[in-house]
Scaffold this active site. Structure first.
Site, PDB file in Angstrom:
ATOM      1  N   SER A 142     -30.516   3.408  -6.531  1.00  0.00           N
ATOM      2  CA  SER A 142     -30.438   1.989  -6.187  1.00  0.00           C
ATOM      3  C   SER A 142     -29.009   1.674  -5.805  1.00  0.00           C
ATOM      4  O   SER A 142     -28.080   2.417  -6.145  1.00  0.00           O
ATOM      5  CB  SER A 142     -30.844   1.145  -7.404  1.00  0.00           C
ATOM      6  OG  SER A 142     -30.507  -0.219  -7.225  1.00  0.00           O
ATOM      7  N   TYR A 155     -29.964  -0.559 -16.711  1.00  0.00           N
ATOM      8  CA  TYR A 155     -30.561  -0.103 -15.450  1.00  0.00           C
ATOM      9  C   TYR A 155     -29.486   0.529 -14.563  1.00  0.00           C
ATOM     10  O   TYR A 155     -29.680   1.621 -14.021  1.00  0.00           O
ATOM     11  CB  TYR A 155     -31.215  -1.289 -14.736  1.00  0.00           C
ATOM     12  CG  TYR A 155     -31.796  -0.934 -13.391  1.00  0.00           C
ATOM     13  CD1 TYR A 155     -32.989  -0.209 -13.296  1.00  0.00           C
ATOM     14  CD2 TYR A 155     -31.166  -1.313 -12.206  1.00  0.00           C
ATOM     15  CE1 TYR A 155     -33.522   0.126 -12.063  1.00  0.00           C
ATOM     16  CE2 TYR A 155     -31.701  -0.981 -10.974  1.00  0.00           C
ATOM     17  CZ  TYR A 155     -32.876  -0.262 -10.906  1.00  0.00           C
ATOM     18  OH  TYR A 155     -33.404   0.072  -9.683  1.00  0.00           O
TER      19      TYR A 155
END
Length: 243
Positions: A142, A155
């Site tokens: 990401s 995350y």
């Protein structure tokens, strides 16, 4: 461009979002598929849908945070196809929470899926790829694997780790002709994200975000490069996204 027709691709998180879009793209190009996700019902629906393209598709419901279920996936791959050519490690989870409000249980759930599960899937796939002396590992990270974002600290930590893991194994696996790619999407219009605050939901809704199919096209691009070409890292953001 290298064809993926007839190749065996394992895709995790395949029941929706980027995983589903990738499965459909691969099916249209003739790849045989092993689809992995937690939902038996959703996987069955996807499997039936993709068989119309004339490819072999099997589904394996599994919780990738559990080692025995990861191993079950690859036992099924070995018994059904006897090989694996492409692994797309797409399954992932993000829970919004500031560090003072988090809990060890929550952190463990995210780390076990986004990092430990990804590493274990890679381990199992690579053990099959090495004797073939070919294969391609695609790890979905990401933009959060490049920048720290308040509320997404755990995350982000997993996605930074995926980048480091991918670069390390890329160097390990060169001698076996196995390629490794890490793909880092920005904001994508999917169902991803838990406990998201209203301001995040509004911001995502106001942006012309990436679609799952855009990321699927990027994945298809990297796996169809000539054998001597290795796309190691691909960052893809919406044009409007600043960070």
């Amino acid at each position: 461009m290298q064809s993926i027709k007839g190749k065996i691709a394992v895709i995790t998180g395949a029941s929706k979002g980027i995983g589903l879009a990738t499965a459909e793209k691969f099916a249209t190009q003739g790849a045989n598929l092993v689809l992995v996700a937690r939902s038996h019902e959703l996987l069955n629906n996807v499997t039936q849908k993709l068989k119309k393209y004339g490819v072999d598709v099997i589904s394996v419901p599994a919780d990738l945070t559990k080692a025995e279920e990861v191993e079950k996936v690859f036992e099924k791959v070995k018994s059904y196809f006897q090989r694996v050519d492409i692994l797309v490690n797409n399954a992932g989870r993000g829970i919004f929470n500031y560090i003072e409000h988090g809990s060890p249980k929550e952190w463990k759930e995210v780390i076990d899926l986004n990092l430990t599960g990804l590493i274990h899937c890679t381990h199992m796939a690579v053990k099959m790829m090495i004797p073939q002396r070919s294969g391609h590992i695609v790890n979905i990270s990401s933009v959060a694997g490049r920048v720290g974002i308040p509320g997404w600290s755990v995350y982000c930590a997993t996605k930074w780790a995926v980048v480091g893991f991918s670069e390390s194994i890329r160097k390990e696996l060169i001698k076996y002709n196995i390629r490794v790619t890490v793909i880092e999407p920005g904001v994508v219009t999917t169902e991803w994200g838990e406990n998201m605050p209203e301001e995040w939901i509004r911001s995502r809704a106001s942006m012309r975000a990436l679609k799952a199919v855009d990321v699927a096209e990027a994945i298809y691009y990297v796996v169809t490069q000539p054998e001597y070409v290795s796309v190691n890292e691909l960052l893809i953001r919406p044009t409007e996204q600043e960070r």
